[in-house]
Design an enzyme around this catalytic site. Structure first.
Site, PDB file in Angstrom:
ATOM      1  N   GLY A 126       0.795  -1.226   0.000  1.00 17.78           N
ATOM      2  CA  GLY A 126       0.000   0.000   0.000  1.00 17.78           C
ATOM      3  C   GLY A 126       0.828   1.277   0.000  1.00 17.78           C
ATOM      4  O   GLY A 126       0.427   2.281  -0.590  1.00 17.78           O
ATOM      5  N   ASN A 127       2.005   1.252   0.659  1.00 20.26           N
ATOM      6  CA  ASN A 127       2.800   2.476   0.752  1.00 20.26           C
ATOM      7  C   ASN A 127       3.485   2.847  -0.565  1.00 20.26           C
ATOM      8  O   ASN A 127       4.067   3.915  -0.677  1.00 20.26           O
ATOM      9  CB  ASN A 127       3.828   2.391   1.893  1.00 20.26           C
ATOM     10  CG  ASN A 127       4.843   1.290   1.675  1.00 20.26           C
ATOM     11  OD1 ASN A 127       4.543   0.272   1.045  1.00 20.26           O
ATOM     12  ND2 ASN A 127       6.037   1.478   2.187  1.00 20.26           N
ATOM     13  N   LYS A 133      -3.308  -9.679  -1.571  1.00 19.72           N
ATOM     14  CA  LYS A 133      -2.560  -9.525  -2.831  1.00 19.72           C
ATOM     15  C   LYS A 133      -1.246 -10.313  -2.832  1.00 19.72           C
ATOM     16  O   LYS A 133      -0.759 -10.691  -3.892  1.00 19.72           O
ATOM     17  CB  LYS A 133      -2.324  -8.057  -3.159  1.00 19.72           C
ATOM     18  CG  LYS A 133      -1.361  -7.316  -2.260  1.00 19.72           C
ATOM     19  CD  LYS A 133      -0.110  -6.887  -2.967  1.00 19.72           C
ATOM     20  CE  LYS A 133       0.821  -6.132  -2.042  1.00 19.72           C
ATOM     21  NZ  LYS A 133       1.064  -6.674  -0.708  1.00 19.72           N
ATOM     22  N   LYS A 167     -10.305  -8.856   6.615  1.00 25.87           N
ATOM     23  CA  LYS A 167      -9.475  -7.922   5.828  1.00 25.87           C
ATOM     24  C   LYS A 167      -9.935  -6.481   6.052  1.00 25.87           C
ATOM     25  O   LYS A 167     -11.031  -6.106   5.636  1.00 25.87           O
ATOM     26  CB  LYS A 167      -9.615  -8.275   4.355  1.00 25.87           C
ATOM     27  CG  LYS A 167      -8.716  -7.476   3.432  1.00 25.87           C
ATOM     28  CD  LYS A 167      -7.346  -8.074   3.365  1.00 25.87           C
ATOM     29  CE  LYS A 167      -6.438  -7.299   2.428  1.00 25.87           C
ATOM     30  NZ  LYS A 167      -5.072  -7.837   2.498  1.00 25.87           N
ATOM     31  N   LYS A 200       2.341 -12.381   4.233  1.00 24.77           N
ATOM     32  CA  LYS A 200       3.512 -12.224   3.355  1.00 24.77           C
ATOM     33  C   LYS A 200       4.436 -13.441   3.479  1.00 24.77           C
ATOM     34  O   LYS A 200       4.894 -13.990   2.478  1.00 24.77           O
ATOM     35  CB  LYS A 200       4.291 -10.937   3.710  1.00 24.77           C
ATOM     36  CG  LYS A 200       3.495  -9.664   3.431  1.00 24.77           C
ATOM     37  CD  LYS A 200       4.315  -8.410   3.668  1.00 24.77           C
ATOM     38  CE  LYS A 200       3.415  -7.217   3.945  1.00 24.77           C
ATOM     39  NZ  LYS A 200       2.330  -7.020   2.972  1.00 24.77           N
TER      40      LYS A 200
END
Lengths: 303, 303
Positions: free
Chosen positions: A10-11, A203, A128, A265
């Site tokens: 996101g960043n 994602k 989420k 992740k």
């Protein structure tokens, strides 16, 4: 040529404390995309990205008026693939021009939908967080580390439908593909019917599944920390440089990597390496290129 | 194989009098897409589409709240490419399954941006109606045949940036490409910078330009009438079956085809045939397949 998947966190688009304007997102994208343009010299590149804040903003806007009929979440996910795909592609185009490669490369944003299992337990347990965080609770919101946020189901990706198209483009060479935006549009297949469902797929897990399906060599997950840590944020915090699959599993089971953050992740990395991937890296948006040169990041390997 | 571009008009997605729900749009798409799935047996297919009502709805939603930062119009166009591209692609996937071709075909939605000229006079004279029609005037709205609607600039498409990628896919054979959604995302190129601009490009003119750039053979524009008429809606109305370029130009100059309606469609057809296209057809959404078999539609030819 080596196939590299880079999953942008996101960043890459919205930094902490920003409102998330279009101008901010274009400016922030310059950091990862300038590195990726350079990396396209040495790798066949697939770029994936999240959409949490963006899909949350679309939801807020459509809830603000009854003048327009509401679209289900999966359609909003498709919209964010268009929105973010355009911003990435246009920035990539400029960065390729800057290094004189725009005529040599072909690049494309592939709308992506992803099969999920209607029996996935996630549908009974939404986890989420999407959209902005509030100080006060609202109906359907739950408390997270950042504040009160809307949460939706996050089922596991079972199959990236566009894997055939993406694999074919990778085989051709010289193509850069942007795919799996926001984890992909979640769909359920029943007979000869495809039905979108109201969910957001992680994602990183989707990127890992795509990597498995297209036979990618390297998965790089770009986030807001340069290395993965054990005992994160505690006095005995220790950054990891090289981790085997078995060590990664052990640390994950010991609870070092929280769900909704580093957990998925590391899970994505483990899946990828167990299904044929050669290397996986977790590092920061700023260190993508350095990490591929083994000068930064946490490196995971098969053992 | 013969390259066919089919430009889907607004009624492929939202029929007159409908609210424009996601369910309605999926149901309406079945009519053109079932024909296009069949046509993929005989043609290399490019599908383009409009986005007038859809982009208007996104504008209304983002104006309904100040909680979320507003995105410029070109980003909303990108969002409609995701939204509509997903609906078309998923419906196409089902229709290909129905006739047993889903494994043979590769299909892809290509996000498309289009170069426009910053000096285009359209920027000083907004003409493109978008969004719903109202009985009462609002600021920035103008009166149209359907009621009061918002209008935005509609500059001419000068170049479809993704033409190289689309041409390459056509050369490979067996690919169906969805592109130029909503006429494409309008951008201005200044040096090595690409800047989106607040405008909506006519989707028929963009389809014609794409056809020219990829060397398409046939352009079919699918709208709400089966044939083009002279003296439309008058007692001496006459439907046209075969029209040469020179006749088309003459009728256009005589004012038979109103701007914002049949005018740009005939203009798109003329451009296409003058720049190397072999055939062009204007017909209804229901008659796409019949028209390609010369059983319906108005057929334009080079002379």
């Amino acid at each position: 040529m080596t196939i590299l998947i880079v999953a942008l966190g996101g960043n890459a688009l919205i930094r902490f404390g920003e409102e998330g304007t279009t101008e901010e997102q274009f400016r922030n994208l310059r950091v990862p995309i300038s590195q990726l343009a350079e990396l396209s010299k040495d790798f066949s590149l697939i770029i994936t990205h999240g959409n949490g804040p963006q899909v949350g903003m679309l939801l807020m806007q459509q809830e603000a008026t009854s003048e327009v009929s509401k679209r289900p979440l999966q359609v909003l996910v498709a919209e964010t693939q268009g929105q973010i795909g355009y911003m990435i592609e246009s920035t990539l185009d400029e960065e390729l021009m800057r290094i004189g490669l725009d005529e040599e490369r072909l690049f494309i944003t592939v709308l992506t939908y992803v099969k999920v299992d209607p029996q996935d337990p996630a549908f009974h347990n939404p986890t989420k967080p999407i959209g902005p965080a509030y100080d006060e609770p609202k109906p359907g919101y739950v408390q997270t580390a950042k504040g009160w946020r809307r949460v939706v189901p996050s089922p596991k990706p079972k199959k990236i439908y566009q894997w055939r198209e993406i694999k074919r483009l990778m085989e051709l060479g010289g193509w850069i593909v942007i795919a799996c935006g926001g984890g992909g549009i979640p769909v359920i297949k029943e007979g000869k019917r495809l039905s979108g469902v109201e969910a957001v797929i992680d994602k990183d897990l989707a990127s890992s599944k795509l990597g498995e399906q297209v036979g990618a060599d390297i998965l790089l997950i770009a986030t807001d920390v340069e290395k993965v840590a054990l005992h994160y944020g505690k006095p005995n915090q220790r950054f990891l440089e090289r981790v085997s699959i078995s060590e990664a599993k052990k640390y994950l089971n010991e609870g070092h990597f929280p769900p909704g953050s580093m957990g998925p992740k590391v899970e994505a990395v483990i899946n990828f390496l167990e299904k044929g991937g050669k290397r996986a890296i977790i590092t920061s948006i700023e260190k993508i290129k350095d990490a591929l040169e083994e000068k930064a990041g946490t490196h995971f390997y098969v053992k």
